[in-house]
Design a protein around this motif. Structure first.
Motif, PDB file in Angstrom:
ATOM      1  N   CYS A  10       9.594   6.121 -11.998  1.00 50.59           N
ATOM      2  CA  CYS A  10       9.582   7.421 -11.325  1.00 50.59           C
ATOM      3  C   CYS A  10      10.198   8.488 -12.226  1.00 50.59           C
ATOM      4  CB  CYS A  10      10.334   7.348  -9.994  1.00 50.59           C
ATOM      5  SG  CYS A  10      12.112   7.085 -10.130  1.00 50.59           S
ATOM      6  N   ALA A  11      10.013   9.715 -11.810  1.00 55.23           N
ATOM      7  CA  ALA A  11      10.618  10.852 -12.508  1.00 55.23           C
ATOM      8  C   ALA A  11      11.454  11.630 -11.506  1.00 55.23           C
ATOM      9  CB  ALA A  11       9.539  11.746 -13.098  1.00 55.23           C
ATOM     10  N   ILE A  12      12.546  12.187 -12.018  1.00 57.18           N
ATOM     11  CA  ILE A  12      13.405  13.025 -11.190  1.00 57.18           C
ATOM     12  C   ILE A  12      13.776  14.270 -11.983  1.00 57.18           C
ATOM     13  CG2 ILE A  12      14.316  11.098  -9.839  1.00 57.18           C
ATOM     14  CD1 ILE A  12      16.875  11.214 -11.526  1.00 57.18           C
ATOM     15  N   MET A  18      12.934  15.058  -6.324  1.00 56.79           N
ATOM     16  CA  MET A  18      11.753  14.184  -6.378  1.00 56.79           C
ATOM     17  C   MET A  18      10.540  14.778  -5.692  1.00 56.79           C
ATOM     18  SD  MET A  18      13.257  10.434  -5.645  1.00 56.79           S
ATOM     19  CE  MET A  18      11.618   9.796  -5.829  1.00 56.79           C
ATOM     20  N   GLY A  19      10.718  15.578  -4.677  1.00 57.59           N
ATOM     21  CA  GLY A  19       9.579  16.066  -3.919  1.00 57.59           C
ATOM     22  C   GLY A  19       9.821  17.441  -3.338  1.00 57.59           C
ATOM     23  N   LEU A  20       8.712  18.119  -3.077  1.00 54.42           N
ATOM     24  CA  LEU A  20       8.774  19.431  -2.446  1.00 54.42           C
ATOM     25  C   LEU A  20       7.476  19.625  -1.668  1.00 54.42           C
ATOM     26  CD1 LEU A  20      10.250  22.148  -2.066  1.00 54.42           C
ATOM     27  CD2 LEU A  20       9.058  22.955  -4.123  1.00 54.42           C
ATOM     28  N   ILE A 112      13.390   5.276 -14.841  1.00 52.81           N
ATOM     29  CA  ILE A 112      13.527   6.649 -14.349  1.00 52.81           C
ATOM     30  C   ILE A 112      13.471   7.632 -15.523  1.00 52.81           C
ATOM     31  CG2 ILE A 112      15.008   8.260 -13.089  1.00 52.81           C
ATOM     32  CD1 ILE A 112      16.380   5.659 -11.903  1.00 52.81           C
ATOM     33  N   THR A 113      12.599   8.615 -15.425  1.00 53.52           N
ATOM     34  CA  THR A 113      12.556   9.692 -16.402  1.00 53.52           C
ATOM     35  C   THR A 113      13.199  10.921 -15.776  1.00 53.52           C
ATOM     36  OG1 THR A 113      10.499   8.879 -17.359  1.00 53.52           O
ATOM     37  CG2 THR A 113      11.067  11.179 -17.814  1.00 53.52           C
TER      38      THR A 113
END
Length: 145
Positions: A10-12, A18-20, A112-113
């Motif tokens: 995943c990417a953060i 993480m989300g919008l 995680i990126t």
């Protein structure tokens, strides 16, 4: 029966974003670090199983559908059903917080990126998903600008 290996890639954002509004906050960003993150996701999951909610699975582009097994997770199924179905395989769990709240205890490796995004979000990475077992295998990549 062979054990299934559950992983997450995943990417953060810089603050764990993480989300919008049901999307990645940086969706549509064309800078090299964002393009590299997407390419890395498809490279890591190639040849493996990607299990995620219907919205995530439907967002997988056509070019990536032939070189990985896609499986739609439903809230009515438990992790045991998924792991039995793909015994002995590496299964990447996708889909974000609602999915990871259920599957995190089974994840043995988080990849995680951390992207340079530092804007608004309504979904955040939860450090509690990192169990003692998975903490041994957390890889964090800082996207280069």
């Amino acid at each position: 029966m062979q054990q299934t290996i559950a992983r997450v890639v995943c990417a953060i954002g810089q603050s764990g974003q993480m989300g919008l509004k049901g999307h990645l906050p940086w969706e549509g960003e064309r800078s090299p670090e964002y393009k590299a993150d997407v390419a890395r996701f498809f490279e890591i999951t190639r040849g493996q199983v990607l299990a995620a909610g219907p919205k995530t699975i439907s967002s997988i582009p056509e070019f990536a559908r032939s070189d990985r097994d896609l499986f739609v997770l439903r809230s009515s199924m438990g992790p045991e059903e998924l792991f039995k179905r793909f015994a002995g395989r590496i299964v990447f769990i996708g889909g974000g917080p609602s999915v990871w709240d259920v599957y995190a205890p089974f994840v043995s490796h988080w990849d995680i990126t951390r992207l340079p995004y530092d804007g608004p979000a309504d979904r955040w990475f939860n450090p509690q998903w990192l169990t003692p077992n998975s903490l041994k295998r957390v890889e964090t990549v800082q996207a280069e600008r």
